[in-house]
Each structure stands twice: as C-alpha cells, then as structure tokens.
Write a protein that holds these residues in place. Structure first.
Motif, PDB file in Angstrom:
ATOM      1  N   ASP A 166      66.099  -9.883   1.424  1.00 48.09           N
ATOM      2  CA  ASP A 166      67.052  -9.730   0.325  1.00 48.09           C
ATOM      3  C   ASP A 166      67.770 -11.073   0.187  1.00 48.09           C
ATOM      4  O   ASP A 166      68.713 -11.369   0.913  1.00 48.09           O
ATOM      5  CB  ASP A 166      68.036  -8.593   0.654  1.00 48.09           C
ATOM      6  N   LEU A 167      67.296 -11.881  -0.756  1.00 47.97           N
ATOM      7  CA  LEU A 167      67.812 -13.243  -0.914  1.00 47.97           C
ATOM      8  C   LEU A 167      69.068 -13.254  -1.770  1.00 47.97           C
ATOM      9  O   LEU A 167      69.066 -12.709  -2.879  1.00 47.97           O
ATOM     10  CB  LEU A 167      66.722 -14.117  -1.559  1.00 47.97           C
ATOM     11  N   GLY A 168      70.128 -13.869  -1.252  1.00 42.64           N
ATOM     12  CA  GLY A 168      71.377 -13.988  -2.003  1.00 42.64           C
ATOM     13  C   GLY A 168      71.869 -15.424  -2.025  1.00 42.64           C
ATOM     14  O   GLY A 168      71.300 -16.301  -1.360  1.00 42.64           O
ATOM     15  N   GLY A 169      72.944 -15.669  -2.752  1.00 41.66           N
ATOM     16  CA  GLY A 169      73.440 -17.023  -2.965  1.00 41.66           C
ATOM     17  C   GLY A 169      74.051 -17.670  -1.730  1.00 41.66           C
ATOM     18  O   GLY A 169      74.032 -18.894  -1.599  1.00 41.66           O
ATOM     19  N   THR A 170      74.578 -16.874  -0.791  1.00 41.82           N
ATOM     20  CA  THR A 170      75.156 -17.474   0.410  1.00 41.82           C
ATOM     21  C   THR A 170      74.275 -17.253   1.635  1.00 41.82           C
ATOM     22  O   THR A 170      74.172 -18.117   2.486  1.00 41.82           O
ATOM     23  CB  THR A 170      76.570 -16.930   0.697  1.00 41.82           C
ATOM     24  N   SER A 171      73.615 -16.095   1.685  1.00 45.07           N
ATOM     25  CA  SER A 171      72.691 -15.862   2.796  1.00 45.07           C
ATOM     26  C   SER A 171      71.548 -14.963   2.354  1.00 45.07           C
ATOM     27  O   SER A 171      71.638 -14.292   1.321  1.00 45.07           O
ATOM     28  CB  SER A 171      73.424 -15.221   3.988  1.00 45.07           C
ATOM     29  N   ALA A 172      70.480 -15.001   3.139  1.00 44.07           N
ATOM     30  CA  ALA A 172      69.381 -14.064   2.935  1.00 44.07           C
ATOM     31  C   ALA A 172      69.415 -13.084   4.085  1.00 44.07           C
ATOM     32  O   ALA A 172      69.571 -13.477   5.242  1.00 44.07           O
ATOM     33  CB  ALA A 172      68.046 -14.799   2.908  1.00 44.07           C
ATOM     34  N   ASN A 230      71.177 -18.550   6.498  1.00 45.36           N
ATOM     35  CA  ASN A 230      71.989 -19.172   5.450  1.00 45.36           C
ATOM     36  C   ASN A 230      71.109 -19.660   4.303  1.00 45.36           C
ATOM     37  O   ASN A 230      69.996 -20.145   4.524  1.00 45.36           O
ATOM     38  CB  ASN A 230      72.770 -20.364   6.010  1.00 45.36           C
ATOM     39  N   THR A 231      71.606 -19.517   3.090  1.00 43.57           N
ATOM     40  CA  THR A 231      70.895 -20.018   1.916  1.00 43.57           C
ATOM     41  C   THR A 231      71.380 -21.447   1.637  1.00 43.57           C
ATOM     42  O   THR A 231      72.561 -21.653   1.352  1.00 43.57           O
ATOM     43  CB  THR A 231      71.161 -19.111   0.695  1.00 43.57           C
ATOM     44  N   VAL A 232      70.467 -22.411   1.764  1.00 44.97           N
ATOM     45  CA  VAL A 232      70.816 -23.824   1.549  1.00 44.97           C
ATOM     46  C   VAL A 232      70.453 -24.194   0.107  1.00 44.97           C
ATOM     47  O   VAL A 232      69.281 -24.350  -0.229  1.00 44.97           O
ATOM     48  CB  VAL A 232      70.059 -24.729   2.547  1.00 44.97           C
ATOM     49  N   VAL A 233      71.487 -24.283  -0.736  1.00 43.33           N
ATOM     50  CA  VAL A 233      71.229 -24.485  -2.155  1.00 43.33           C
ATOM     51  C   VAL A 233      71.159 -25.966  -2.557  1.00 43.33           C
ATOM     52  O   VAL A 233      70.845 -26.292  -3.700  1.00 43.33           O
ATOM     53  CB  VAL A 233      72.283 -23.754  -3.035  1.00 43.33           C
ATOM     54  N   ILE A 241      65.038 -23.301   0.585  1.00 48.47           N
ATOM     55  CA  ILE A 241      65.285 -21.857   0.745  1.00 48.47           C
ATOM     56  C   ILE A 241      64.055 -21.116   1.264  1.00 48.47           C
ATOM     57  O   ILE A 241      64.111 -20.435   2.296  1.00 48.47           O
ATOM     58  CB  ILE A 241      65.790 -21.231  -0.587  1.00 48.47           C
ATOM     59  N   VAL A 242      62.923 -21.253   0.560  1.00 51.74           N
ATOM     60  CA  VAL A 242      61.728 -20.504   0.964  1.00 51.74           C
ATOM     61  C   VAL A 242      61.174 -21.006   2.307  1.00 51.74           C
ATOM     62  O   VAL A 242      60.883 -20.193   3.197  1.00 51.74           O
ATOM     63  CB  VAL A 242      60.669 -20.487  -0.162  1.00 51.74           C
ATOM     64  N   PRO A 243      61.040 -22.348   2.516  1.00 48.19           N
ATOM     65  CA  PRO A 243      60.601 -22.824   3.836  1.00 48.19           C
ATOM     66  C   PRO A 243      61.464 -22.300   4.987  1.00 48.19           C
ATOM     67  O   PRO A 243      60.947 -21.923   6.039  1.00 48.19           O
ATOM     68  CB  PRO A 243      60.709 -24.351   3.706  1.00 48.19           C
ATOM     69  N   ASN A 244      62.783 -22.229   4.769  1.00 53.23           N
ATOM     70  CA  ASN A 244      63.675 -21.693   5.809  1.00 53.23           C
ATOM     71  C   ASN A 244      63.388 -20.223   6.100  1.00 53.23           C
ATOM     72  O   ASN A 244      63.434 -19.784   7.264  1.00 53.23           O
ATOM     73  CB  ASN A 244      65.141 -21.843   5.396  1.00 53.23           C
ATOM     74  N   LEU A 245      63.117 -19.463   5.043  1.00 60.28           N
ATOM     75  CA  LEU A 245      62.802 -18.032   5.233  1.00 60.28           C
ATOM     76  C   LEU A 245      61.512 -17.895   6.035  1.00 60.28           C
ATOM     77  O   LEU A 245      61.421 -17.089   6.969  1.00 60.28           O
ATOM     78  CB  LEU A 245      62.645 -17.328   3.867  1.00 60.28           C
ATOM     79  N   ALA A 255      68.788  -2.836  -0.613  1.00 62.47           N
ATOM     80  CA  ALA A 255      67.877  -3.887  -1.083  1.00 62.47           C
ATOM     81  C   ALA A 255      66.744  -4.118  -0.088  1.00 62.47           C
ATOM     82  O   ALA A 255      65.589  -4.286  -0.482  1.00 62.47           O
ATOM     83  CB  ALA A 255      68.652  -5.175  -1.321  1.00 62.47           C
ATOM     84  N   LEU A 256      67.060  -4.107   1.219  1.00 61.45           N
ATOM     85  CA  LEU A 256      66.014  -4.314   2.225  1.00 61.45           C
ATOM     86  C   LEU A 256      64.991  -3.177   2.196  1.00 61.45           C
ATOM     87  O   LEU A 256      63.781  -3.413   2.230  1.00 61.45           O
ATOM     88  CB  LEU A 256      66.641  -4.411   3.628  1.00 61.45           C
ATOM     89  N   LEU A 257      65.494  -1.950   2.089  1.00 66.59           N
ATOM     90  CA  LEU A 257      64.571  -0.805   2.064  1.00 66.59           C
ATOM     91  C   LEU A 257      63.762  -0.792   0.772  1.00 66.59           C
ATOM     92  O   LEU A 257      62.572  -0.434   0.775  1.00 66.59           O
ATOM     93  CB  LEU A 257      65.345   0.503   2.244  1.00 66.59           C
ATOM     94  N   GLY A 258      64.386  -1.213  -0.328  1.00 64.92           N
ATOM     95  CA  GLY A 258      63.660  -1.303  -1.602  1.00 64.92           C
ATOM     96  C   GLY A 258      62.579  -2.363  -1.548  1.00 64.92           C
ATOM     97  O   GLY A 258      61.455  -2.156  -2.032  1.00 64.92           O
TER      98      GLY A 258
END
Lengths: 327, 327
Positions: free
Chosen positions: A12-18, A36-39, A46-50, A312-315
């Motif tokens: 569940d990706l968000g603006g401050t954290s995933a 943490n989401t690095v904007v 963002i995606v490489p960190n995930l 969101a995670l379950l969805g």
C-alpha cells in the motif's frame, strides 16, 4: 520440498511511507512492515526501495518466489491496471508515466497486479471488512479529501480511463460558493471531507451570534480539527450541531446519488472522519434516506469501515487472488 | 435436417403493446410484430397472449424450438433477473409478483432471460447502436420520465435488489420546489424529462414578462409539447431558450454525476426528448462539462441513441447471447 504458493505480497504505497505485508491467500496478515517513501529526484527510488525491502524480508523469513502466488499493490495517482503504470501521483513526485509493473516483473518472477489506492481499500473492506463479502459495495473515504471505490458484482469498477469512483468531485451544492482544490465549486470533497467540515465551520462562524464554545475558540484563532467539531456537536454545542447537520446533509445527498444509481448493499464510510463512528453513520443515513427513491429505501445499509489501514493491504492481496481466478 | 439454433426470440413488453421479434444471434432483426397488452383482470392474459403469438409465428415461419437459442424479454416494473419475476409494473396491472419465467419455461423448452426495460435498451444501444460496443456505457432515456440503464464491463449493473439505474430519481435541485411523482422534490425526472421541461416552462412563465410566442401560447392555454419548446428555443424565442438552458443545466449536472462516479465511454441519450438530436446533445454536453472532475474531461462522449424502439429488442436478444456465454 513442496511449495504451496499460499502467500501474497501486498503493498500500500503512500506519500510518506509504503506499508507492506505478507498475506495468506485467505486474507490473514502474516507479517507487516513499512518503508519510507523517498520522493526526491522524481520518486525514482520508490519502486527499487520496495523491491529491495521485499527481497530482504523474503531472505529473513527464508521464503522464495515459489512460496508466493503474486504481488498486489495500491498506488495514489492515476493507475492503469492493465498496463500496470501510474501517472500524476503528485505526492510521490510521479508526474510522468511510471512503469511500475515492468520494474516488479524484472525483479521477481511473480504475477504483479496494480490498482488505485481507493479501489483496493474498497476491495479489502468488501471482502474482509464491513462489506461482509456482498457483491455490490461502495466505499467512501473521508479524509483530507473524499475518495471513492466502487465494487459491482464483486469487482472494482474502473471506467473507460481508470478514473471511476471520483465521488468526491460530484457537484453537490453549486451555489455554496465553496471552492474545491480541483477548481470547481461545491464538490462533495469541498463540503464533506475533514477540510469540507472546516470550510462549513468557517462559513457559518461569520453569521452565528449565539453562545458556543467552539465559536469562541474559532474567534480566538485556535486550530480546530474535524474531531473537535464532531465532539462539540455530540455535546450539543448548537453552533457545532448546525455545522455537522449541514455536513451530514451534503454527505447524505452524495450517498443518495450512489444509492439511486447503483443500488449497492452497503456504503462503507472510511478514513479519519469515520472515527466519529455511529454518530456519523446515523447522521449520514438519516439525510441519505430523505433523498433516495422510495422503492430503494432500506436496500442499502450505511456502515463504518472496520479494517483501518489493513483494508488496502488486504485489497491489494485480493487483486492477486482474483488474477489467479481469471487465469 | 440439421438445426442451427442461430435465432433468438426477443420481447419488449410495454403498457399498450408488446413488440416481438425473431433476431439472429449476430443482432439482425429478421421478423418483427406486435401484440396488444391486455391489462384487464390484473394483466393475467399478458404472458399467455405472448406465448400464443410466438407459437403462431413459429408455425407461420415453419420454425421449431430447435431453431432458437432462447427467449429474451424486457419488462417494466421491478424485475428479478435471477428468479425471472416481475413486481410493481403498474401500467400492466402487475401489482403482485408474476412468475413470468415459469410460464415461458412451461410453454417452450428454451432458455428464458428477463430484465428491466431500461436495462435491455441500454444493452441494445451498447452492443448494436451508439454505444459502439464500448464496455462502459450509461443510457439515459428521456420520455415522460427519466430512465437509466448502466453497463459496466459489458454487463448490466443490477445492484443488490435489481433496482440500479434510478438515475431519474437523483435529487438534482432540492430547492426547486418541483415535486416528482415519487414524492420527493427536485428529482432529475421532475426537471429534465418531457414532463420536467413542461414543469420548468410553467414555472418560468409566471415570472417572464418579455416578448415570446411560446409564452403567449401558454397564456392562451394552448397545449404545448417538449418538441414545441425545443423548436422555439432553436428559433431563438428568448423565453423558450431560458427554459431549455435550465433543462440542460439540470440534465448536464445529472450526467456529470454519472461521469464522476462511473467514468463511462459514453452517455447515450434516448427516448422521445432525444429526437431533438444534436441540439440536445450539445446542450447537455456543454453543461455536463462544467461539473465534471477536470481529469475526466474529454473521457466521456455524450451521444444520441440510434436504434429507437429496436434497442430494447436487440438488448433482449443479447441477454440470450450472454446466457449462452456464461453457461
């Protein structure tokens, strides 16, 4: 060793954290963590960190891709759930098209599914929360804005350009004079989000001259929250009560459009404002009832979301389950 | 002799007559006829009359049930498309539940499908008319009332009690003071049907004092139709123009709710009022555009229906085609 593919990776990706989780295929959250989401730099990390974080966790729990059915993810912005891309997610600095699916497919030999964050929250609540697995359910998320996710016949409604569910931008009172961030006047979001409640509070405070603690605090320049207004209304502050009734009328009218158009089993109220619980539910249901087609009365239940952030995670995990079902 | 099952019997049941057709499985109307609807005695003769008429025609054309894939039918009232029953079709005198499916199954050894008349018209236009076979389409039928049929992912949206699509009963202007037949105030149907247009005409005639042929005819007690008002507006009668703009604003606002919620490829305007054609289309599209979420602009086309009464027959036939697809 036999592997079972009975687990799903949910994001569940968000603006401050995933938020990330390992979820069983029957909807149990087995492990949960966040990144943490690095904007910075157009959100390129963002995606490489995930991906890196998922690889670390798989090592930590001694799991391989063989243990997983797939990866499901929710993202802000405009999501193309077929191309698996995201565009216009401004809180991530994702202005141009991001090939999210491609990056995940290169990293993991696993099916990858992507959808809008409001849609996956609706899917999570429908399957595992207040939706009671009813086939037709609409989730209305009341936070800074008003988000929407529509489930018809058990599936997310995407519309022709993936933008269905913009419930917050239905024009509810064009004569209100209250501007929405989108540029229009009188959107549901400008009247019946947390922001909308404060808009109504400010507007009404200019004409109210009675006795009210809330009104005094506004005049003192105190910073008030939606929670303060709801609590004062429950405690019969007449100023707050008027504002909350107006909020309820707008939100009830918006919900009635959903009922008249889609005849869902349930409208699920989620997001920060929904923490007002039964007081909010009764308020919205009462006003909604005034505006629904008589033959539809009693056919749609208005309920409060029950899963919080886990929806969101379950969805996201359910996207993977459904992908398996269709092929 | 080999039989091919390449034909479908389609029925569009209405309050004064039922239209019937033999339709090829690819949507060509091969034969078309009609039967009077006998509403006397609780409308008990309606289904037997349809069955008799179909049997006569099959004999006439030397066809047997072996030539047909099934029977598809549209009905007014509240239709249960699973139980194949109808209730509350007051123009047929069908007040109590009618087991329509049971009667057809006893008469013919053929699969039988039943849906609401607004839904099958939408399905017909989506598959064979102005819908261009787009997967997400909403049809708005502008006649005495305002009907709605919603297609998402190529399928009719029924909702939890089969009553989705009550677009005509969204409250569009609760402050209008104009009562709807349903008992509410300011429904789309009370403002933007043929009846709605006359409501707006009457209301505005009380305050208008300028020069207008239409206004004179109203003051003379002439009976005017929606067509008269539209024609006068096209010919720049200022009174009629004002009324038609108000009508367009209401209908545009209603359509914007559809766009914001469902993001369809097309909204198809049908019914008698849609005979105003391009003049109506431009009017509604212009007003709708003012109320849609900026990111959705240009994503939904507003078009005029192209099939007239055949939409319902072709939609009824498509119920049978879809039935074949799913099982």
């Amino acid at each position: 060793m036999m592997t079972t593919k009975d687990k799903i990776i949910a994001i569940d990706l968000g603006g401050t954290s995933a938020k990330l989780a390992i979820v069983s295929t029957n909807g149990e959250i087995l492990q949960k963590w966040s990144v943490n989401t690095v904007v910075l730099n157009g959100g390129k990390a963002i995606v490489p960190n995930l991906i890196e974080s998922i690889q670390e966790r798989m090592d930590l729990y001694q799991l391989t891709t063989e243990d997983f059915l797939g990866i499901g993810m929710g993202s802000p912005g405009t999501v193309n759930h077929i191309d698996l891309t995201v565009i216009g997610a401004y809180n991530l600095n994702w202005v141009e098209t991001q090939n999210v699916g491609e990056q995940f497919s290169q990293a993991f030999k696993l099916p990858f599914y992507l959808d809008n964050d409001a849609n996956i929250a609706a899917l999570g609540e429908q399957r595992h929360g207040s939706g009671d697995n009813a086939s037709d359910v609409v989730m209305v998320t009341l936070g800074t804005g008003v988000g929407g996710g529509i489930i018809v016949d058990g599936q997310i409604v995407h519309g022709n350009s993936g933008a269905a569910g913009e419930i917050g931008h239905m024009t509810i009172d064009k004569d209100s004079g209250i501007a929405c961030t989108c540029g229009k006047i009188g959107c549901l979001e400008a009247l019946a989000s947390a922001t909308g409640l404060m808009n109504l509070t400010r507007e009404y405070s200019e004409e109210y001259s009675g006795d009210s603690e809330i009104k005094q605090r506004i005049d003192n320049g105190d910073e008030l929250t939606a929670k303060d207004i709801f609590e004062a209304s429950e405690q019969h502050d007449m100023f707050a009560k008027h504002v909350v009734e107006q909020f309820g009328e707008y939100l009830g009218l918006g919900c009635s459009h959903i009922v008249n158009m889609l005849n869902p089993s349930k409208i699920i109220l989620g997001g920060g404002v929904a923490q007002a619980g039964e007081y909010l539910r009764e308020l919205v249901a009462r006003h909604c009832d005034n505006y629904i087609f008589p033959a539809l009365k009693g056919k749609t239940e208005i309920v409060i979301a029950s899963l919080g952030n886990d929806a969101a995670l379950l969805g996201a995990a359910e996207l993977v389950n459904d992908g398996k079902l269709v092929g």
